[in-house]
Design a protein around this motif. Structure first.
Motif, PDB file in Angstrom:
ATOM      1  N   GLN A   1       0.824  -1.218   0.000  1.00  0.00           N
ATOM      2  CA  GLN A   1       0.000   0.000   0.000  1.00  0.00           C
ATOM      3  C   GLN A   1       0.851   1.258   0.000  1.00  0.00           C
ATOM      4  O   GLN A   1       0.474   2.276  -0.573  1.00  0.00           O
TER       5      GLN A   1
ATOM      6  N   THR B   1      -5.557   6.908  -3.230  1.00  0.00           N
ATOM      7  CA  THR B   1      -5.853   5.475  -3.241  1.00  0.00           C
ATOM      8  C   THR B   1      -5.686   4.879  -1.849  1.00  0.00           C
ATOM      9  O   THR B   1      -6.500   4.055  -1.406  1.00  0.00           O
TER      10      THR B   1
ATOM     11  N   LYS C   1       1.412   3.352  -3.187  1.00  0.00           N
ATOM     12  CA  LYS C   1       0.297   3.934  -3.919  1.00  0.00           C
ATOM     13  C   LYS C   1       0.169   5.424  -3.596  1.00  0.00           C
ATOM     14  O   LYS C   1       0.755   5.927  -2.641  1.00  0.00           O
TER      15      LYS C   1
ATOM     16  N   ARG D   1      -8.694   5.798   0.149  1.00  0.00           N
ATOM     17  CA  ARG D   1      -9.906   5.112  -0.307  1.00  0.00           C
ATOM     18  C   ARG D   1      -9.923   3.642   0.103  1.00  0.00           C
ATOM     19  O   ARG D   1     -10.971   3.089   0.452  1.00  0.00           O
ATOM     20  N   GLU D   2      -8.768   2.997   0.090  1.00  0.00           N
ATOM     21  CA  GLU D   2      -8.709   1.558   0.356  1.00  0.00           C
ATOM     22  C   GLU D   2      -8.527   1.222   1.832  1.00  0.00           C
ATOM     23  O   GLU D   2      -8.699   0.067   2.219  1.00  0.00           O
TER      24      GLU D   2
END
Length: 786
Positions: free
Chosen positions: A258, A265, A261, A268-269
């Protein structure tokens, strides 16, 4: 089995090695060697006896002996058995393995055969390549030695200590440079005895242990016996290997990517990652260890704290990036264990939180290895009726970031002090205030005496034993449970509009008591001891630092301080104080006249302004959405100089007092301005020393208060309100239309440059339009907006 070729040479090495030991020690070790041979099914007891007899008869034939006494025959059998033991062991194991076996039995060898420890452990064993179990056995062996034995083996023990520090605590070179001077084998022994799972205990645990050792190790010139005043809490550790095992066991190990990113993003994730981890399960062996370790701790409040490998590192504090969780621990064993596991999982999920990853990106450590260990501590405190909490808690800084008068020296340090749990000392919490203490001048206050009560602590955080939860209650509610004798050092009494010293607990009641800490700071050694302690740790570390602590008071003013955490203090790189021009008033956006650092921001391209309309927003959802909009603007401002202005406190947890932005939503701004419209000279609470303030300092972001209406202060709100709003360049049209009156984005061009100059020496600063070309200055900014 005996393999041909090299086994005889290796067996001869083993023979020579053992031959240097006393005869009884040789016999002892060969018994251990035969146990290993039988354990690994190299040779059985029956087969060994048969071969020993054949070997002894062969010796007789060589010597031409046909008859001999039983005593001589027994000696012959013993010699044959010794040779066969060396032969079989050399054929199947290395000399290093035998040395490990000797080390494992070191204390027994020394006690039974008067064998010196350095003779046993001083062999050329590669401890850096050895597994942790071997190193720990070696550590235990050393720990059981007599003082004479320890002194003889000192050199070998130092190598063992350094390797164990790297394996159990931290491999950071800066940490090891300091830690090897203070942490002893006995300290590592205590860590290993309380670790669950494998791996390291992480930065927070390391910092706490090291700071405590620095304090209680006597040094010439110590003004106090610090061992009398300081302790550390009962602690347990979950090694960082458990973190990886947990992620793998629950199928989320791939989420470690992660960090590569983009922030949108990541944000959001994150909710889905958080759900996966919080709903995950521990491997059974780890769960059973947790159950067994904490079964006896029912009824004792605990706190579960992060202790990542990067946390509390030299120069990187991670202050506030990972959460801690209080556990009242008052339920059934099953309920308590569930809450413990849930808290650990929440800490694990924090590794992927946008704030943590933005912090790592900003400090260019996103490529460095990060892993999460856990520190579990007993909560320091005592009962106040149904509530459990410490008498005092706070955070101490070795360098004072807020010297509000020339009588205060930066190097004397600063304390943010509260009654109850320390959560209110490190965060911005509502309309509540910690006591700001300059440790060199502890009785001075940043506010005028008339405002002492206004800027005092009104609420305490505590554990409600009956409700089994963490609560925030008014001070009056706490005192309704009963006034303790120790409260005379914490409270003042209100009488006829004045605050007076309380001499006994009879002087205090729930309605007329105010938290001031006046008696504590005037009539005890508390501030002096803290100042001396932080100075000693700073001298040992050779860096500026901050300490989190809790303290217990006695009615006579004595105290016991518990160290909870020690980490590097975030400090700005010193900048030269710029010269301040005197532009036409019409070209000035704002001026500042107090709490001014030395800094400059040139060629500001954007000013993001949250107007006073924020205070009129009717619902909390829209207030949070304002913070998210600022975050979306922030994420598009990288490498573009911008400043952020708004009402109240940035990052406030109280939505009415400021915009609740997170670190990753403001980390690209060069400067934050907090617009505080003061009333009758009252000074709003400052953020100095909070986790939010630490974030800004580490990121090189300056935070300044702007007081419109005060003398010598200009705030040109017309420029901000009447200029074109380009919010639509950064957010969706619907959001720009809905929030356009609240959030304004003003763009400045190279032809119309905006500049911020702050001079800390003069306690003055200004933000102004610095025209490149001569213009009619009274109309200049009006030309810009029109």
């Amino acid at each position: 089995m005996v393999r041909p070729g090299f086994e005889f040479a290796r067996s001869f090495e083993i023979f020579r090695f053992l031959n240097d030991l006393p005869q009884q020690a040789q016999d002892f070790m060969r018994r251990r060697m035969r146990e290993v041979l039988k354990r690994d099914r190299i040779v059985t007891e029956t087969r060994l006896k048969e071969l020993t007899r054949k070997k002894a008869i062969e010796f007789q034939r060589r010597e031409g002996v046909l008859d001999e006494s039983s005593a001589v025959w027994d000696m012959r059998l013993g010699e044959a058995k010794k040779q066969l033991t060396d032969l079989y062991f050399g054929a199947n194991y290395s000399l290093d393995y035998l040395k490990y076996m000797v080390a494992e039995n070191a204390s027994e060898l020394e006690a039974a055969f008067d064998l010196r420890f350095d003779e046993v452990l001083g062999f050329a064993v590669n401890v850096e390549a050895a597994d942790i179990e071997f190193l720990v056995k070696r550590m235990y062996a050393y720990d059981r030695l007599s003082s004479e034995g320890k002194q003889r083996a000192w050199d070998e023990a130092q190598e063992l200590r350094i390797v164990l520090l790297e394996r159990l605590v931290s491999g950071q070179p800066e940490f090891l440079r300091v830690a090897h001077k203070y942490l002893e084998i006995a300290d590592l022994h205590r860590i290993y005895d309380r670790i669950i799972g494998g791996g390291k205990v992480g930065g927070k645990s390391a910092g706490m242990l090291l700071a405590y050792r620095m304090l209680v190790t006597p040094q010439e010139g110590d003004p106090y016996d610090f061992s009398r005043y300081f302790k550390i809490p009962e602690s347990w550790y979950i090694g960082d290997n458990v973190f990886h095992a947990f992620l793998d066991y629950n199928g989320v190990l791939s989420r470690r990517t992660q960090k590569f990113k983009d922030m949108a993003t990541i944000d959001r994730e994150y909710p889905e990652i958080h759900r996966q981890i919080v709903e995950g399960h521990f491997p059974l062996a780890i769960w059973e260890q947790l159950r067994q370790t904490f079964a006896s701790m029912a009824g004792v409040p605990l706190i579960v704290r992060s202790s990542s490998l990067l946390e509390d590192n030299f120069g990187l504090s991670f202050a506030g990036k990972y959460d801690s969780y209080f556990l009242p621990n008052q339920g059934t064993p099953e309920q308590n264990l569930y809450e413990l596991g849930l808290a650990i999982r929440k800490v694990y999920a924090g590794v992927f939180h946008p704030n943590a990853l933005a912090y790592r990106k900003r400090n260019e450590i996103i490529y460095r290895y990060e892993s999460m260990a856990i520190l579990i501590q007993q909560v320091e405190g005592r009962r106040f009726g149904r509530y459990y909490m410490p008498d005092l808690a706070g955070v101490v800084f070795s360098e004072n970031p807020y010297c509000w008068t020339r009588r205060i020296r930066k190097q004397d340090g600063m304390l943010r002090l509260v009654h109850g749990l320390g959560t209110r000392a490190v965060e911005r919490v509502g309309e509540d205030y910690p006591r700001i203490v300059a440790l060199g001048q502890p009785t001075l206050r940043p506010e005028d005496q008339a405002y002492t009560e206004k800027y005092s602590q009104r609420y305490v955080d505590a554990i409600d034993i009956e409700r089994n939860e963490l609560v925030t209650i008014p001070v009056s509610e706490l005192l309704s449970q009963g006034v303790a004798p120790e409260h005379v050092h914490i409270m003042s009494r209100r009488k006829d509009g004045d605050l007076l010293e309380a001499f006994t607990s009879i002087d205090l009641d729930a309605e007329n008591s105010v938290v001031t800490f006046e008696r504590l700071l005037k009539k005890t050694q508390f501030a002096r001891v803290l100042r001396a302690a932080v100075e000693k740790i700073r001298r040992c570390y050779q860096i500026e630092l901050d300490l989190e602590m809790a303290a217990e008071l006695k009615p006579n003013g004595d105290f016991a301080i518990t160290l909870l955490q020690c980490r590097p203090q975030s400090l700005r790189v010193a900048q030269d104080a710029p010269n301040l021009p005197e532009p036409p008033t019409e070209n000035v956006l704002f001026t500042v006249a107090r709490d001014v650092p030395s800094a400059r921001v040139d060629d500001v391209q954007y000013v993001v302004y949250v107007s006073d309309a924020y205070g009129s927003i009717a619902n909390d959802h829209d207030r949070y959405e304002v913070a998210r909009i600022i975050g979306r603007v922030n994420n598009q401002l990288e490498q573009r100089p911008a400043i952020l202005l708004g009402p109240g406190r940035w990052g406030s947890s109280n939505l009415r007092l400021g915009v609740p932005v997170k670190y990753w939503e403001i980390n690209n701004f060069k400067l934050l301005g907090e617009i505080a419209r003061s009333v009758n000279g009252a000074v709003p609470e400052l953020s100095f020393g909070t986790h939010f303030f630490q974030d800004l300092v580490e990121s090189g972001i300056f935070c300044i208060p702007i007081y419109p209406g005060e003398r010598d202060v200009i705030f040109n709100e017309d420029l901000l309100v009447k200029s074109p709003n380009c919010l639509g360049k950064f957010v969706e049209p619907e959001a720009a239309e809905h929030f356009g009156e609240v959030v304004r984005v003003i763009e400045f061009t190279p032809d119309l440059p905006l500049r911020v100059l702050l001079n800390g020496k003069l306690e003055r600063g200004l933000c102004f339009i610095d025209y490149k070309k001569p213009r009619e200055t009274p109309e200049s900014w009006k030309e810009f907006v029109g």
